[in-house]
Motif scaffolding. Structure first.
Motif, mmCIF file in Angstrom:
data_model
loop_
_atom_site.group_PDB
_atom_site.id
_atom_site.type_symbol
_atom_site.label_atom_id
_atom_site.label_comp_id
_atom_site.label_asym_id
_atom_site.label_seq_id
_atom_site.Cartn_x
_atom_site.Cartn_y
_atom_site.Cartn_z
ATOM 1 N N UNK A 1 7.751 2.844 -8.587
ATOM 2 C CA UNK A 1 6.323 3.006 -8.298
ATOM 3 C C UNK A 1 5.998 3.484 -6.884
ATOM 4 N N UNK A 2 6.993 3.969 -6.122
ATOM 5 C CA UNK A 2 6.671 4.438 -4.774
ATOM 6 C C UNK A 2 5.873 5.739 -4.834
ATOM 7 N N UNK B 1 -5.182 3.593 -9.016
ATOM 8 C CA UNK B 1 -4.170 2.587 -9.318
ATOM 9 C C UNK B 1 -4.119 1.608 -8.161
ATOM 10 N N UNK B 2 -3.762 0.381 -8.441
ATOM 11 C CA UNK B 2 -3.618 -0.606 -7.374
ATOM 12 C C UNK B 2 -2.461 -0.188 -6.464
ATOM 13 N N UNK B 3 -2.606 -0.419 -5.164
ATOM 14 C CA UNK B 3 -1.542 -0.089 -4.216
ATOM 15 C C UNK B 3 -1.430 -1.189 -3.174
ATOM 16 N N UNK B 4 -0.387 -1.071 -2.347
ATOM 17 C CA UNK B 4 -0.169 -2.011 -1.247
ATOM 18 C C UNK B 4 -0.709 -1.488 0.073
ATOM 19 N N UNK B 5 -1.644 -0.529 0.041
ATOM 20 C CA UNK B 5 -2.148 0.081 1.263
ATOM 21 C C UNK B 5 -2.792 -0.950 2.188
ATOM 22 N N UNK B 6 -3.579 -1.870 1.638
ATOM 23 C CA UNK B 6 -4.210 -2.885 2.481
ATOM 24 C C UNK B 6 -3.161 -3.771 3.146
ATOM 25 N N UNK B 7 -2.078 -4.080 2.428
ATOM 26 C CA UNK B 7 -0.997 -4.863 3.013
ATOM 27 C C UNK B 7 -0.346 -4.101 4.159
ATOM 28 N N UNK C 1 2.630 1.857 -5.740
ATOM 29 C CA UNK C 1 1.651 1.534 -6.775
ATOM 30 C C UNK C 1 1.997 0.148 -7.295
ATOM 31 N N UNK C 2 1.405 -0.843 -6.698
ATOM 32 C CA UNK C 2 1.674 -2.232 -7.071
ATOM 33 C C UNK C 2 0.506 -3.084 -6.617
ATOM 34 N N UNK C 3 0.444 -4.301 -7.126
ATOM 35 C CA UNK C 3 -0.656 -5.213 -6.802
ATOM 36 C C UNK C 3 -0.111 -6.409 -6.046
ATOM 37 N N UNK C 4 -0.221 -6.424 -4.718
ATOM 38 C CA UNK C 4 0.292 -7.569 -3.953
ATOM 39 C C UNK C 4 -0.330 -8.894 -4.359
ATOM 40 N N UNK D 1 4.209 -4.130 -10.425
ATOM 41 C CA UNK D 1 3.988 -2.678 -10.421
ATOM 42 C C UNK D 1 2.702 -2.319 -11.150
ATOM 43 N N UNK D 2 2.084 -1.239 -10.709
ATOM 44 C CA UNK D 2 0.821 -0.795 -11.288
ATOM 45 C C UNK D 2 0.985 0.623 -11.821
#
Length: 659
Positions: free
Chosen positions: A384-385, A415-421, A340-343, A349-350
């Motif tokens: 935030x994992x 919540x914002x995540x790093x999934x797209x990254x 849960x974070x915003x690259x 962290x988000x």
């Protein structure tokens, strides 16, 4: 074997330990903070005990409360998981004093490797190659600066007492040293209660390779091969794989022997990881983690072993299940960490509630470890994992193909995540070729962290289908007389073709979609041309659509005016826009300094009336164990301060006003 164990942790590792314990017939006791009373690990355990308030120092770091909970529950042993007290020698000693088995190494081994400085000194005596650096006890500013000048720049500051990227800073030049030291020491003090740091030369294209070791109390020791953990952000791992790409048998054997030698030197028992940094033909000892690692599933995948079971058996006094010659590498495994974070905001962290969460179910070769369920909240108090997604295949190409499919089938909103990254990394050509090092994300940032593309036709069609269906159901439900013409949702018009317009904000622009209802679907006017959309009944809440002759499934979630569309392995954020609303052309005032993430104000460094230059540090904010310096965006005068040290602030809250 133990009858009851207590798990002194939370989240996915607590759930992970519970699964193995349940398989072995062991009763489990969970502990939790007030914030985690309804958490997944609490629900999974046979029993749970409250430790205290949400902050970790008042709950998960309270040795006395954990020991008391274990004794009250009749637990014979405590599994510490990773993080929190897992590498705390005092905790291991407290367990022994209470007659409880600590499922981990002896306190002396924890102490020997618990300080990075002491560990490096020990390895230096043993002849293990080290990265040039300083790991002395004298922490005076003059000594640290002298050591930095001797080592040369760029250099790396590392907290001696911990890991996970906390208290770690890269220093590019002498002018940056003092500020970086202050931040590193502050983070180390907050995370580990010890601000001791070490300095070492920063290698420019290194790989981070670690060796999994295991020892029992009978003197047996093995290594379970290596993991490559080079792809990182904020010095924390994002992708791990086993075996390491390009690792030849001779180097694997040499690193394995070195790792076992390091563990023997401290009388190690249990699971541990010896971490090396490698560049060219050389490898250097970095540290030893005296616990199970987050990335242990990739080792389990390629060896077919359950490392938590090994931990339990060794702690119960049993010998290692296998000897070195019995261990084999089977295939390849890759793990990615969903955070849960915003690259786009430097991986800030988000927080927020996970309103929607779906992982690929039943996919061959895919494992998901998580401690989060749909509806759970990600808070500022803990890491935030959200989950680890692990793919295993007969070779690296097959594992990566399975990983890509699994990531395409993962859906999360709220919540914002790093999934797209993670999806971008999995498809990046150099990564697929195995060309990885610790600078991978920074080097490919423009490609991996590119702003979201405009929503494709399929996503817009899915949004229109969802909104039409929503309008139909709402119109029927709103009227007492369903036969009234006003209950019709056909977009009928007296003098022309019936249609329904939807204005959707997509990034910086607004798309106008016009849907003309037809039997079985609708004709959709899109900015790049019209298309016929056919709709069929979907499974599991999804939309089944046909657009431009192609059938596909999509899922649309709505929160207020915000839509999240999941289609073709990607998600797209849209917003219903009011065409009659005046455009808001006023952005935030240049003098308003806003909190970039929710967090706690540690220190306010300015006062009203102070004249500050651009880049001056105004305050220090901490969130999820990371400290950030909030700086002035331009020269100015502090006209107001809206927070104080110790305050908890929300994302976007005004902290300081500059005149």
């Amino acid at each position: 074997m133990f009858g009851t164990i207590l798990i002194a942790n939370r989240g996915e590792i607590a759930c992970r330990v519970i699964r193995t314990a349940r398989r072995l017939g062991i009763r489990t006791v969970a502990v939790h903070s007030e914030a985690d009373a309804g958490a997944m690990h609490v629900a999974m355990a046979d029993e749970s005990r409250l430790l205290g308030p949400a902050p970790a120092r008042d709950s998960y770091l309270r040795i006395d409360a954990i020991i008391a909970a274990a004794l009250a529950a009749g637990a014979e042993a405590i599994h510490p998981g990773y993080g929190f007290l897992s590498e705390n020698a005092e905790f291991a000693e407290a367990c022994a004093a209470a007659g409880i088995v600590f499922i981990g190494p002896p306190p002396a081994a924890i102490r020997a490797m618990g300080s990075k400085s002491a560990a490096k000194a020990l390895m230096e005596q043993a002849g293990v190659p080290l990265v040039p650096g300083y790991h002395g006890a004298d922490q005076s500013a003059a000594i640290l600066r002298e050591a930095a000048d001797r080592i040369g720049y760029p250099l790396l500051i590392k907290a001696s007492a911990g890991g996970g990227g906390k208290g770690m800073k890269i220093v590019e030049s002498p002018a940056d040293l003092d500020g970086a030291l202050a931040l590193a020491k502050g983070e180390a003090r907050s995370a580990f209660g010890d601000d001791h740091v070490l300095l070492e030369r920063y290698l420019t294209r290194p790989r981070h390779i670690e060796i999994q070791v295991f020892a029992d109390s009978q003197g047996n020791m093995v290594h379970l091969f290596e993991r490559d953990c080079s792809i990182q952000r904020r010095h924390q791992k994002v992708v791990e794989e086993a075996p390491a790409p390009g690792m030849d048998p001779a180097r694997r054997d040499a690193m394995g022997r070195a790792a076992c030698d390091a563990a023997r030197a401290i009388g190690y028992v249990g699971a541990g990881t010896v971490e090396f940094i490698a560049e060219g033909d050389a490898f250097h000892f970095m540290e030893m983690n005296t616990r199970l690692q987050v990335e242990h599933p990739v080792t389990e995948a390629i060896t077919g072993q359950d490392l938590v079971e090994w931990q339990l058996r060794v702690a119960a006094g049993q010998p290692l299940p296998l000897a070195q010659d019995d261990l084999r590498i089977a295939g390849h495994a890759v793990e990615v960490r969903l955070y849960a974070e915003d690259p786009a905001r430097d991986f800030a962290p988000s927080t927020g509630r996970v309103e929607h969460l779906r992982f690929p179910a039943g996919e061959h070769g895919i494992r998901v470890d998580t401690g989060i369920r749909q509806g759970d909240a990600v808070t500022i108090h803990y890491d935030p994992m959200i989950a680890k997604i692990i793919a295993h295949g007969p070779d690296r190409a097959a594992a990566l193909a399975r990983l890509s499919r699994a990531l395409a089938g993962t859906e999360i909103a709220g919540t914002a995540t790093n999934l797209a990254l993670l999806r971008a990394i999995a498809s990046q050509p150099e990564f697929r070729a195995g060309a990885v090092d610790t600078g991978f994300i920074a080097r490919h940032g423009a490609e991996l962290l590119a702003p979201p593309a405009a929503a494709p036709r399929a996503a817009l069609a899915a949004a229109a289908a969802f909104l039409l269906a929503e309008r139909t159901s709402r119109a029927a439900a709103d009227l007492a007389d369903p036969h009234s013409p006003w209950a019709a949702a056909t977009a009928w018009r007296m003098n022309g073709d019936g249609y329904q317009d939807f204005h959707l904000a997509d990034g910086e622009g607004v798309r106008v979609l016009r849907a003309h209802l037809r039997p079985g679907g609708f004709r959709l006017d899109l900015p790049d041309g019209a298309a016929d959309v056919v709709q069929h009944p979907g499974a599991d809440g999804a939309l089944a659509l046909r657009l431009d002759g192609r059938a596909f499934a999509a899922r649309v979630l709505r929160r207020d005016d915000h839509l999240t569309v999941f289609v073709d392995g990607a998600s797209h954020a849209l917003r219903l826009a009011d065409p009659l609303a005046a455009a808001n052309t006023e952005g935030p005032a240049a003098g308003r300094i806003l909190a970039p993430i929710p967090g706690k104000v540690l220190e306010v460094l300015v006062s009203p009336g102070d004249v500050v230059a651009r880049g001056a540090v105004l305050l220090v904010l901490e969130a999820m164990k990371v400290q950030m310096r909030i700086t002035a965006p331009a020269d100015g005068t502090v006209s107001a301060i809206h927070c104080a040290a110790g305050d908890l602030v929300e994302d976007g809250m005004e902290l300081v006003t500059l005149g």
